[in-house]
Design an enzyme around this catalytic site. Sequence first.
Site: not given
Length: 281
Positions: A118, A139, A151, A189
């Site tokens: 992450s 991801h 991702e 994120n």
Amino acid sequence: MIKSIGVVGAGTMGSGIAQVSARAGLSVVMQDVTDEFLSRGLLTIDKSLQRDVDKQRLGLDEKQQIVSMIKPTRDLADLRDVDFVVEAVTEDLTVKLDLFRRLDQTVRPNVILSSNTSSISITRLAATTSRPDRFIGMHFMNPVPVMKLVEIIRGVATSDETYEVTRCLAEAMGKTPVEVNDSPGFISNRVLMPMINEAAFALYEGVASPEAIDQIMRLGMNHPMGPLQLADFIGLDVCLAIMNVLYDGFDDSKYRPCPLLKKYVDAGWLGRKTGRGFYQY
Ligand SMILES: NC(=O)c1ccc[n+]([C@@H]2O[C@H](COP(=O)([O-])OP(=O)(O)OC[C@H]3O[C@@H](n4cnc5c(N)ncnc54)[C@H](O)[C@@H]3O)[C@@H](O)[C@H]2O)c1
């Protein structure tokens, strides 16, 4: 042509990745360190597929066929013949570096290694192997069988061919790949966590109650879940760790973690998983 895949880690994400891979017709070798973790991963897969059977989205024989495509193992050497690897072990740099060094020695030289991290730099993980051009970030989102996005993160040395193979693989798994360059927090994120952090600051400053903050974002911005509820779902420890990655990675005070988030993590109020976070469960 990718026909087989090695998935390292049979936890929340690894079991989901193994499931979508097998459902896409790939033979899967799923590795973890104990039989208990492997059994838990297989049980999660079984339950998830059974829900589809119950809703008549999948036949029972198809479910059995998918499950039979997944071979659990504790031995990393069982990945020696796979065509592609996805790593989904605990988010810990030392653990991942050690694992990728061993994977690099185990799988064939032309095999692409990918990480579901992450927040850890793909470029840094790649540099520990002899194949940084055949290294990439994949991801996936939680829960993997449900969420469409993957991702795809290109490290500084990732080749165009590696990117293309990974993009096609994600599509074969029924996912929508989106290309991103390696940077702290990638895109997901980097955009999500500061929003959660800002919601925590608003609560900390007494601007509004948790319920009001979440309601405003649900009703006003059409978010399916408010940011504080989402933070409780993700885990406040995970949110804090990612804010620290952004803070350290950019060396920029705009990513300073909210003191309230730190305090809750210190108290062991980590969200749903501990029964208390911004809300009580
Ligand atoms: N949970 C999420 O919402 C989410 C979303 C996107 C990405 N991720 C990332 O996915 C990765 C896995 O997260 P998770 O939530 O599935 O964690 P998890 O704790 O559910 O599972 C991790 C698994 O890795 C295994 N493991 C640890 N060290 C290992 C080793 N050396 N070799 C083999 N297996 C090992 C553990 O036994 C455990 O079963 C992390 O990098 C995390 O950042 C998580």
